[in-house]
Design an enzyme around this catalytic site. Structure first.
Site, PDB file in Angstrom:
ATOM      1  N   HIS A  78      -4.323   2.264   0.300  1.00 59.31           N
ATOM      2  CA  HIS A  78      -5.359   1.301  -0.056  1.00 59.31           C
ATOM      3  C   HIS A  78      -6.499   1.333   0.959  1.00 59.31           C
ATOM      4  O   HIS A  78      -7.675   1.400   0.593  1.00 59.31           O
ATOM      5  CB  HIS A  78      -4.756  -0.111  -0.132  1.00 59.31           C
ATOM      6  CG  HIS A  78      -5.790  -1.166  -0.370  1.00 59.31           C
ATOM      7  ND1 HIS A  78      -6.406  -1.842   0.656  1.00 59.31           N
ATOM      8  CD2 HIS A  78      -6.338  -1.635  -1.510  1.00 59.31           C
ATOM      9  CE1 HIS A  78      -7.283  -2.692   0.155  1.00 59.31           C
ATOM     10  NE2 HIS A  78      -7.258  -2.590  -1.170  1.00 59.31           N
ATOM     11  N   GLY A  79      -6.171   1.289   2.234  1.00 61.82           N
ATOM     12  CA  GLY A  79      -7.195   1.257   3.279  1.00 61.82           C
ATOM     13  C   GLY A  79      -8.134   2.444   3.216  1.00 61.82           C
ATOM     14  O   GLY A  79      -9.356   2.300   3.341  1.00 61.82           O
TER      15      GLY A  79
END
Length: 173
Positions: free
Chosen positions: A132-133
């Site tokens: 996600h990051g």
């Protein structure tokens, strides 16, 4: 089933019994174990050996004089930013985060996305190129280095660091 097989069922080119046979055969086929996949596809590299400090095997040499030692991680989103650390542990800490801060966290998930719009860079302890990051940092065009072991323990709020998302390195000032 593939789209072509589904269309075959609906147009009666493939008998329903053949469709069920394909489904059952595929269900019983051996699956690839998640541990056998490269970390690139898992998004969560193992913690041991993910990051190293300068002077140890796998460290990043400091090419920019005065930047100090470097921590190595996974290059998640390109760019280089110098900024102040803000360690965020949970959504209850979001109000402490200010525009321009470098987001340092164990991990991020979709609830954290609003912070990316004001962060100058992202550093996480877990994650990889498909985490996600990394994905959201690329969407916002900010540098990200993931898989930096113990980042929330090594860095301190207000500390100045340089995040190099192309090299996968974080330089301590």
């Amino acid at each position: 089933m593939t789209l072509e097989e589904l269309e075959g069922l609906l147009s009666h080119r493939l008998a329903w019994s053949q469709g069920y046979e394909k489904i059952n055969r595929r269900k019983s086929a051996p699956r690839v174990a998640l541990d056998d996949l490269p970390s690139l596809f898992k998004g969560w590299p193992k913690l041991s050996g993910d990051a190293t400090t300068a002077g140890q095997t796998g460290s990043v040499p400091s090419e920019n004089s005065g930047q100090g030692s470097a921590l190595k991680g996974v290059a998640g989103s390109p760019g280089q930013v110098r900024g102040q650390v803000k360690i965020i542990y949970s959504p209850s800490d979001f109000s402490r985060f200010q525009a321009g801060d470098v987001l340092v966290a164990e991990n991020t998930d979709p609830a954290w996305t609003p912070l990316f719009s004001i962060a100058s860079a992202v550093v996480t302890e877990h994650g990889g190129l498909l985490s996600h990051g990394a994905i959201v940092a690329r969407e916002y065009g900010i540098p990200a280095v993931l898989g930096v072991k113990n980042a929330t323990k090594i860095f301190r709020d207000g500390q100045t660091i340089t995040v190099d998302g192309k090299k996968g390195a974080v330089y301590l000032e």
